[in-house]
Structure formats: C-alpha cells, structure tokens
Design a protein around this motif. Structure first.
Motif, PDB file in Angstrom:
ATOM      1  N   LYS A   1       0.832  -1.208   0.000  1.00 34.68           N
ATOM      2  CA  LYS A   1       0.000   0.000   0.000  1.00 34.68           C
ATOM      3  C   LYS A   1       0.866   1.258   0.000  1.00 34.68           C
ATOM      4  N   ALA A   2       1.943   1.227   0.791  1.00 35.77           N
ATOM      5  CA  ALA A   2       2.847   2.372   0.839  1.00 35.77           C
ATOM      6  C   ALA A   2       3.563   2.581  -0.488  1.00 35.77           C
ATOM      7  N   MET A   3       3.695   1.499  -1.270  1.00 33.43           N
ATOM      8  CA  MET A   3       4.336   1.567  -2.577  1.00 33.43           C
ATOM      9  C   MET A   3       3.341   1.823  -3.700  1.00 33.43           C
ATOM     10  N   GLY A   4       2.061   1.898  -3.358  1.00 38.39           N
ATOM     11  CA  GLY A   4       1.032   2.120  -4.366  1.00 38.39           C
ATOM     12  C   GLY A   4       0.761   0.899  -5.214  1.00 38.39           C
ATOM     13  N   LYS A   5       0.912  -0.299  -4.624  1.00 38.48           N
ATOM     14  CA  LYS A   5       0.719  -1.531  -5.368  1.00 38.48           C
ATOM     15  C   LYS A   5      -0.269  -2.455  -4.656  1.00 38.48           C
ATOM     16  N   GLN A   6      -0.775  -3.427  -5.405  1.00 40.24           N
ATOM     17  CA  GLN A   6      -1.595  -4.497  -4.865  1.00 40.24           C
ATOM     18  C   GLN A   6      -0.727  -5.748  -4.756  1.00 40.24           C
ATOM     19  N   VAL A   7      -1.086  -6.642  -3.847  1.00 32.47           N
ATOM     20  CA  VAL A   7      -0.344  -7.887  -3.678  1.00 32.47           C
ATOM     21  C   VAL A   7      -1.057  -9.025  -4.399  1.00 32.47           C
ATOM     22  N   GLN A   8      -0.302  -9.758  -5.198  1.00 29.85           N
ATOM     23  CA  GLN A   8      -0.795 -10.964  -5.857  1.00 29.85           C
ATOM     24  C   GLN A   8      -0.062 -12.140  -5.200  1.00 29.85           C
ATOM     25  N   TRP A   9      -0.794 -12.879  -4.349  1.00 29.97           N
ATOM     26  CA  TRP A   9      -0.169 -13.907  -3.521  1.00 29.97           C
ATOM     27  C   TRP A   9      -0.013 -15.229  -4.254  1.00 29.97           C
ATOM     28  N   THR A  10       1.076 -15.927  -3.927  1.00 30.86           N
ATOM     29  CA  THR A  10       1.317 -17.292  -4.377  1.00 30.86           C
ATOM     30  C   THR A  10       1.651 -18.136  -3.151  1.00 30.86           C
ATOM     31  N   ASP A  11       1.005 -19.286  -3.010  1.00 28.97           N
ATOM     32  CA  ASP A  11       1.297 -20.200  -1.909  1.00 28.97           C
ATOM     33  C   ASP A  11       2.256 -21.285  -2.398  1.00 28.97           C
ATOM     34  N   ILE A  12       3.303 -21.518  -1.619  1.00 28.83           N
ATOM     35  CA  ILE A  12       4.326 -22.479  -2.021  1.00 28.83           C
ATOM     36  C   ILE A  12       4.986 -23.037  -0.769  1.00 28.83           C
ATOM     37  N   ASP A  13       5.462 -24.280  -0.829  1.00 29.17           N
ATOM     38  CA  ASP A  13       6.191 -24.853   0.300  1.00 29.17           C
ATOM     39  C   ASP A  13       7.435 -24.019   0.591  1.00 29.17           C
ATOM     40  N   PHE A  14       7.807 -23.960   1.855  1.00 23.17           N
ATOM     41  CA  PHE A  14       8.926 -23.119   2.271  1.00 23.17           C
ATOM     42  C   PHE A  14      10.196 -23.433   1.484  1.00 23.17           C
ATOM     43  N   LYS A  15      10.469 -24.721   1.260  1.00 24.69           N
ATOM     44  CA  LYS A  15      11.708 -25.099   0.575  1.00 24.69           C
ATOM     45  C   LYS A  15      11.745 -24.601  -0.870  1.00 24.69           C
ATOM     46  N   GLY A  16      10.593 -24.227  -1.426  1.00 28.05           N
ATOM     47  CA  GLY A  16      10.550 -23.745  -2.805  1.00 28.05           C
ATOM     48  C   GLY A  16      10.602 -22.238  -2.944  1.00 28.05           C
ATOM     49  N   LEU A  17      10.663 -21.515  -1.836  1.00 29.53           N
ATOM     50  CA  LEU A  17      10.613 -20.052  -1.897  1.00 29.53           C
ATOM     51  C   LEU A  17      11.810 -19.451  -2.626  1.00 29.53           C
ATOM     52  N   VAL A  18      13.008 -19.793  -2.204  1.00 25.43           N
ATOM     53  CA  VAL A  18      14.202 -19.221  -2.837  1.00 25.43           C
ATOM     54  C   VAL A  18      14.359 -19.706  -4.278  1.00 25.43           C
ATOM     55  N   PRO A  19      14.234 -21.023  -4.557  1.00 21.30           N
ATOM     56  CA  PRO A  19      14.318 -21.456  -5.961  1.00 21.30           C
ATOM     57  C   PRO A  19      13.260 -20.809  -6.844  1.00 21.30           C
ATOM     58  N   GLY A  20      12.040 -20.675  -6.331  1.00 24.12           N
ATOM     59  CA  GLY A  20      10.974 -20.062  -7.120  1.00 24.12           C
ATOM     60  C   GLY A  20      11.231 -18.596  -7.390  1.00 24.12           C
ATOM     61  N   LEU A  21      11.815 -17.912  -6.415  1.00 23.92           N
ATOM     62  CA  LEU A  21      12.152 -16.501  -6.593  1.00 23.92           C
ATOM     63  C   LEU A  21      13.216 -16.346  -7.661  1.00 23.92           C
ATOM     64  N   VAL A  22      14.259 -17.154  -7.590  1.00 22.69           N
ATOM     65  CA  VAL A  22      15.346 -17.096  -8.571  1.00 22.69           C
ATOM     66  C   VAL A  22      14.830 -17.427  -9.973  1.00 22.69           C
ATOM     67  N   ALA A  23      13.840 -18.320 -10.057  1.00 24.16           N
ATOM     68  CA  ALA A  23      13.286 -18.731 -11.342  1.00 24.16           C
ATOM     69  C   ALA A  23      12.227 -17.762 -11.871  1.00 24.16           C
ATOM     70  N   HIS A  24      12.052 -16.605 -11.209  1.00 18.99           N
ATOM     71  CA  HIS A  24      11.124 -15.561 -11.659  1.00 18.99           C
ATOM     72  C   HIS A  24       9.658 -16.004 -11.592  1.00 18.99           C
ATOM     73  N   ARG A  25       9.336 -16.914 -10.693  1.00 16.20           N
ATOM     74  CA  ARG A  25       7.933 -17.299 -10.534  1.00 16.20           C
ATOM     75  C   ARG A  25       7.157 -16.221  -9.794  1.00 16.20           C
ATOM     76  N   PHE A  26       7.859 -15.406  -9.014  1.00 16.49           N
ATOM     77  CA  PHE A  26       7.258 -14.298  -8.284  1.00 16.49           C
ATOM     78  C   PHE A  26       8.348 -13.275  -8.012  1.00 16.49           C
ATOM     79  N   ASP A  27       7.982 -12.124  -7.453  1.00 14.77           N
ATOM     80  CA  ASP A  27       8.928 -11.026  -7.264  1.00 14.77           C
ATOM     81  C   ASP A  27       9.523 -10.970  -5.864  1.00 14.77           C
TER      82      ASP A  27
END
Length: 251
Positions: A67-93
């Motif tokens: 909200k402070a950045m003037g954006k909306q959040v688009q959530w993705t649910d993923i297992d914890f172990k997949g957070l860093v790999p998914g981020l690096v793979a551009h699945r989310f920001d």
C-alpha cells in the motif's frame, strides 16, 4: 522509404524489442500495479490461513508495504523449501515467510533490512523431562525441511535424531503424539502454538537469535530499495508498531 515498408520495419523493431525483453520486465509492464509475493502460510502467527483466508504478521506487513508503494499484492502459496528457488526462477517477485537472513541465502538472493527479530527455540510437552538444550542430545527432534533448523541441528547437535517433515504443523503434531520428543522451530510460531494449545512449553534458552528479512532477486535492487523505503515509511507513521502490537503483544 515507402509507407508500407516503414510500417513493416516499425513492426519488426517492436517485435524484436518485446522478444528481447526479460520475462520479468514484460510481467511488470503487463501488471505494474501488482507485486507478486510468495509465502508458505503454515507458520502462525507469521503467516497462516484462517477461514480460507491468509492472515498473520507477515501478511499484514506485506499488504501495508505494498500500500505504501502504491501496489496491490498478488499472492502465491508455495512450500517453504521452494521459496528461494521459485524466486530465482522468476515465478514471483518477493518472498516473505519468516525467512531468516543467513549468509548462505544471501549468496543467492538479496534481503531487505530486517523487519523482525526471531530465532530458533525448542518446544516440548509440558511434562517432558527435557529442561535444557543439552537434554536434546539423543532425542528425536522434528524439523521442517528447508528451514535453518535442519542444518543447525546437524552441525551443532549431531547426537539429535532429526525427524524431517514438510509442513510446520506436522512438527508439533509429532510431539503431541509422542513420535518426537521436541520440535525446533522459529520463536514466534512456538509461542503462538503454546498460547493456543495447552500441554506444551518452550525451553527458556534459545538456540539462536536471528532476524527475518524479505527476499528479492539480486537483479532487482530497485525493488529491494523500494521495500526498504516502504518499511521506513510504515515505521514512521505508526503502522508497523500497530502490527507488532496486534500479533505479539501477549508475549
């Protein structure tokens, strides 16, 4: 140049620019008002689901930052172990899920400034003979795959018999039914569990004291800086303090 050839040249130039643009840039252009954020909503009070909706400190914090950045959040649910790999793979920001800032993770992704202090603690049954951290040696201790608990116990408590599970709640369940003597997890989650489930306690001594950060890709320094700026803003206007009071005041 004839008009038709000019139009054709312009079309080819535009097509080449689109093809050459990074996928993340195209995604941002297509939905500049959305911030794609991933979490593993199984770690109350930081993030969890209630009445089929995400809630928790991290969820409220991320929504306030967006909200402070003037954006909306688009959530993705993923297992914890997949957070860093998914981020690096551009699945989310962005990844926010009670992620400790560690040297190993910092080699792969960037982190914002720390937003909350936590650390690893051990949870046991209220009537457990385990009183100190040294008592964990030789015992079965449940940990969540992909978290720091796994390597920390392997390196510092080699006599512990680790029972690795996929979900945070499984750690507590194993202690409850006696298949594990203790669970090692983050301090906020452990204290939240004790508040809501009688018959358990947290050892007084912490295994570690660490800080949580929001993870972004290393090629997105502008996003990291924008999140840091938003964090400073919500701390200055009282929003952050209100969220801390909401989720942790009973500690």
């Amino acid at each position: 140049m004839k008009p038709i050839r000019l139009l054709a040249a312009l079309f080819l130039s535009a097509a080449f620019a689109v093809a050459a643009a990074p996928s993340s840039a195209l995604a941002a252009d297509a939905d500049s008002g959305a911030l794609k954020v991933a979490t593993d909503a199984t770690f109350p009070p930081m993030e969890y689901t209630e009445n089929n909706a995400r809630t928790g400190f991290d969820v409220d914090l991320m929504n306030a930052l967006a909200k402070a950045m003037g954006k909306q959040v688009q959530w993705t649910d993923i297992d914890f172990k997949g957070l860093v790999p998914g981020l690096v793979a551009h699945r989310f920001d962005v990844a926010i899920s009670a992620i400790y800032i560690t040297p190993e993770r910092a080699q792969v992704v960037d982190f914002t400034e720390p937003y909350y202090a936590g650390g690893l603690v051990a949870l046991v049954k209220a009537n457990s003979p385990i009183k100190t951290l040294a008592d964990l040696n030789g015992k079965k201790v449940s940990v969540q795959v992909g978290t720091k608990s796994v390597n920390f116990l392997a390196q510092n408590y080699p006599q512990v018999h680790r029972v690795e599970v996929e979900k945070n709640e499984e750690m507590f369940d194993l202690v409850g039914i006696g298949r594990a003597d203790a669970a090692v997890t983050g301090k906020p989650a452990a204290y939240q569990f004790v508040r809501t489930r009688p018959g358990f306690r947290v050892l007084d001594e912490q295994l570690t004291t660490e800080k949580y950060g929001i993870a972004v890709r290393k090629d997105e320094p502008q996003l990291r800086d924008a999140l840091n700026g938003a964090l400073q803003k919500i701390k200055a206007d009282g929003t952050y303090a209100a969220l801390v009071k909401k989720w942790f005041s009973s500690k």
